[in-house]
Design an enzyme around this catalytic site. Structure first.
Site, short mmCIF file in Angstrom:
data_model
loop_
_atom_site.label_atom_id
_atom_site.label_comp_id
_atom_site.label_asym_id
_atom_site.label_seq_id
_atom_site.Cartn_x
_atom_site.Cartn_y
_atom_site.Cartn_z
N ASP A 255 -10.59 10.14 11.18
CA ASP A 255 -10.46 9.90 9.74
C ASP A 255 -11.10 8.58 9.35
O ASP A 255 -10.54 7.82 8.57
CB ASP A 255 -8.99 9.93 9.33
CG ASP A 255 -8.83 10.03 7.81
OD1 ASP A 255 -7.81 9.53 7.30
OD2 ASP A 255 -9.71 10.59 7.14
N LYS B 146 4.25 0.04 8.52
CA LYS B 146 3.90 1.31 7.89
C LYS B 146 5.06 2.27 8.08
O LYS B 146 5.47 2.53 9.21
CB LYS B 146 2.63 1.88 8.49
CG LYS B 146 2.17 3.18 7.84
CD LYS B 146 0.80 3.61 8.34
CE LYS B 146 0.32 4.83 7.57
NZ LYS B 146 -1.04 5.22 7.99
N GLY C 192 0.82 -1.20 0.00
CA GLY C 192 0.00 0.00 0.00
C GLY C 192 0.85 1.25 0.00
O GLY C 192 1.96 1.26 0.53
N VAL D 102 3.04 1.05 3.13
CA VAL D 102 2.80 -0.11 3.99
C VAL D 102 3.40 -1.33 3.31
O VAL D 102 3.16 -1.59 2.13
CB VAL D 102 1.29 -0.32 4.25
CG1 VAL D 102 1.08 -1.52 5.17
CG2 VAL D 102 0.67 0.93 4.86
#
Length: 725
Positions: free
Chosen positions: A141, A40, A18, A25
């Site tokens: 978020d 991450k 990702g 990630v």
């Protein structure tokens, strides 16, 4: 960092899975523990960034990584480690097998997800948010990309990257002044858009946006221009979900619209209230339709789907005032399922076992009364988390009494309060009363929600636990087996709640004197939990701890020691070196060392454990005294009887003051005093101590109990030695 592909000589980066605006990630291998993890990496800040911005960003990352690592809930991604390597900040998390909601929608060609999946996701996310909000943490978020649905159906909230402690206002203001974007436009609350202070209700709004999208295939405000989206959140009422998708349940349409209220005070009180409304909506059944034409839907709305029948406790409901105080086009649209939303309240309820009605209140209770009771219920839970169980019990008893009067004895909220009363009674050693409370809740939930409902099963499982605390292991075993059969049928063999029930069953088998069966079952559960939750999840480690205990009961002390040591190391990594569960595993490792004759190692382990327990909990804490007892025992095994006697006397005196003279721990310490006196040849003093032990056990256990008889044997042996002197 990508060039070296190894962080801190431990995490080997294997595959990029990702990439976002702030970092990457990676799938990685933790070479120390031999497990796969997700790492991450926050992108390094270049010279174009203001140094104050970089400093604040790093400060926030470290603070919130610590917060994320402290969260332990099956609906929140587990954080294993964090740090900085060669200027790059990194976070090590559990590697999840599944897809985020954004990916699921994309895979489904932006068509909405199945209704049953949408409602299940809503309930699980509400449960996880309830936990994080009680810790004082606001995510800020929430969006489809930050919510994962695993292959086994478990839903997890991910990426607390811009989360914050709810009370940390100064930190937030410093961060927002740097210009750092906080939130994603399609899912931002009106107060977040306006730059106002946000709390847990902002997360509820964002969740409403997510649920709207996965239920209908489109966000509530689907404009291309970001500014138009923000204006929509601030000024435009969202269209009802069933204008997009008629088969959605009516209760779910109302729940999501309430989440999307512009004013925070018009949304559900908290995530616990939200989850309760979803649970009640899911358990409703279609009422039988009477003769005559069906009511026509309002203008512009498709025909409402047929609702399922309501649970028994809703039959006497009357249309009252909206609990949310909502107004406008979506206010007060009652239908047969209104009672399942938490918006309407009972005016009277059926008396249990009689079928007759009992008056509850002349008018529906005011919304502020219900909100106040919910707040006091949450406060009671928080008192329990602080270990203030007596105070928590008082709060829950008052709330239960008032909820019973205004909602009825079988209302889920009333039963939830009684369940919490049971927990406080169990925690304060009143197992008999806890058993009565849990049995009452189980019966009420079976009437209200059904025999197979998860909340009914939870109450029955708590009843079995209380039976075990009372030594009624055969009854507990039978009840666990009954609950397990239902859980496996309804939830599947690998559901976390099913595995928890199997864990409890293994524990009970051992207490029934069936350690071989217990060991086999515990080992199976540990393997399943490692597969479903991860090898270092606290639940997995709890079962491995039970595996070690059964190995000890089987006399396989070397294997028990190795397992306890593994659990202690893993708990130190996951929970922290000073966590009580880490200390517990170290204590049992000391027991195993003693059983293996490694008394010097056991002595050193207990010395360090006493120091750590004293530092973290105080010298008079029961677990500190337990560690000191282990220290004294090993001093005796090494022949250092003067020191052992002094230690035993100190511990006995402290236990007697804190726990009482007849408490089992006090009696064990008094027996250790007697043993020390005997080894030093002071038999007349030893006789006094042994008699005190026998008398205490006679009072508490009865004259024929094996421990009482053993104490009488000690007394007789002491008399023989005195006769020989």
């Amino acid at each position: 960092m990508a060039d070296t592909r190894l962080i801190q000589s431990r995490y080997r980066l294997l595959e990029l899975i990702g990439r976002g605006g702030m970092g990457e990630v990676w799938r990685a291998l933790d070479e120390s523990l031999g497990r796969q993890v997700a790492v991450k990496c926050l992108k390094p800040m270049g010279p174009q960034h203001d140094q104050a911005f970089t400093r604040v960003l790093r400060e926030r990352f470290r603070r919130e990584a610590r917060v994320a690592a402290s969260l332990q809930h099956r609906g929140v991604t587990v954080v294993h480690d964090f740090g900085e390597y060669e200027g790059v900040l990194y976070l090590v998390m559990e590697l999840l097998d599944g897809q985020n909601l954004s990916q699921l929608l994309e895979e489904n060609q932006q068509h909405p997800l199945p209704v049953e999946h949408v409602v299940d996701i809503a309930e699980q996310v509400a449960d996880a948010l309830g936990y994080t909000h009680r810790q004082g943490i606001v995510h800020r978020d929430l969006k489809p990309a930050n919510i994962m649905r695993l292959t086994d159906g478990t839903v997890k909230i991910c990426d607390f990257g811009i989360a914050r402690l709810g009370h940390d206002i100064s930190m937030t203001s410093r961060l927002t002044t740097t210009g750092l974007a906080m939130g994603t436009p399609h899912y931002m609350s009106p107060e977040q858009i306006s730059g106002k202070e946000v709390d847990h209700r902002s997360d509820l709004y964002s969740l409403g946006c997510v649920l709207y999208e996965i239920a209908t295939g489109v966000p509530p405000f689907d404009q291309e221009d970001a500014w138009a989206v923000l204006v929509g959140h601030r000024d435009t009422p969202p269209e009802p979900l069933r204008t997009h998708r008629a088969e959605l349940p009516g209760f779910f349409d109302r729940v999501v619209l309430d989440l999307l209220a512009k004013a925070p005070e018009q949304r559900p009180v908290d995530a616990g209230d939200l989850r309760r409304r979803i649970v009640l909506g899911r358990t409703g059944e279609q009422p039988a339709l009477g003769p005559g034409p069906l009511a026509q839907p309002g203008p512009g709305l498709p025909p409402a789907p047929r609702e399922r029948a309501l649970p028994a406790w809703t039959r006497s409901m009357t249309a009252g005032h909206r609990a949310t105080g909502a107004t406008g086009p979506h206010a007060e649209r009652p239908d047969p399922a209104a009672g399942l939303t938490g918006q309407w309240t009972t005016a009277r309820a059926t008396a249990p076992h009689t079928g007759s009605f009992v008056s509850v209140s002349a008018a529906p209770p005011a919304p502020d009364l219900l909100a106040g009771l919910e707040g006091r219920h949450s406060a009671g839970i928080d008192l329990g988390r602080l270990g203030r169980w007596e105070e928590a019990g008082e709060v829950h008893r008052e709330v239960a009494a008032q909820r019973g009067r205004v909602l009825g004895p079988d209302h889920p909220d009333t039963l939830a309060s009684h369940y919490e009363i049971g927990l406080t009674l169990s925690r304060t050693g009143r197992a008999e009363e806890a058993l009565h409370e849990f049995a009452r809740v189980a019966e009420g939930r079976e009437r209200a929600l059904g025999a197979d409902h998860p909340q009914t099963l939870a109450a029955r499982q708590a009843t079995a636990h209380a039976l075990g605390r009372l030594g009624r292991h055969a009854e507990a075993h039978q009840l666990y087996e009954t609950v397990l059969a239902v859980r496996e049928r309804v939830m599947g063999p690998d559901h976390p709640d099913t595995l928890r029930c199997r864990h409890n069953l293994a524990f009970t088998l051992c207490r029934l004197g069936r350690p071989e069966e217990s060991w086999r079952l515990a080992r199976e559960v540990a393997d399943a939990r490692a597969r479903v939750l991860g090898p270092t999840h606290p639940d997995t480690l709890a079962t491995r701890y039970e595996v070690a205990y059964t190995l000890g009961r089987l006399g396989r002390w070397a294997e028990a020691l190795a397992t306890y040591q593994d659990v202690a190391r893993a708990r130190a990594d996951v929970l922290g070196a000073d966590h009580p569960d880490t200390f517990a595993a170290r204590y049992e490792a000391g027991i195993s060392l003693g059983r293996l004759g490694r008394d010097t190692e056991a002595l050193e382990l207990y010395r360090s454990l006493v120091a750590d327990r004293t530092r973290t909990a105080g010298a008079a804490d029961p677990e500190t005294l337990r560690a000191r007892h282990g220290l004294g025992v090993n001093l005796g095994r090494l022949g250092r009887w003067e020191e052992a006697l002094a230690e035993a006397r100190d511990v006995c005196a402290l236990r007697e003051r804190a726990l009482g003279p007849d408490h089992p721990d006090t009696v064990i310490s008094r027996r250790e005093v007697a043993a020390g006196l005997g080894w030093l040849g002071r038999w007349s003093e030893a006789l006094v101590a042994y008699r005190q032990v026998a008398e205490a056990r006679t009072r508490t256990l009865g004259p024929d109990h094996p421990q009482t008889l053993a104490a009488r044997d000690d007394e007789a042996h002491c008399l023989e030695r005195l006769a020989q002197a």
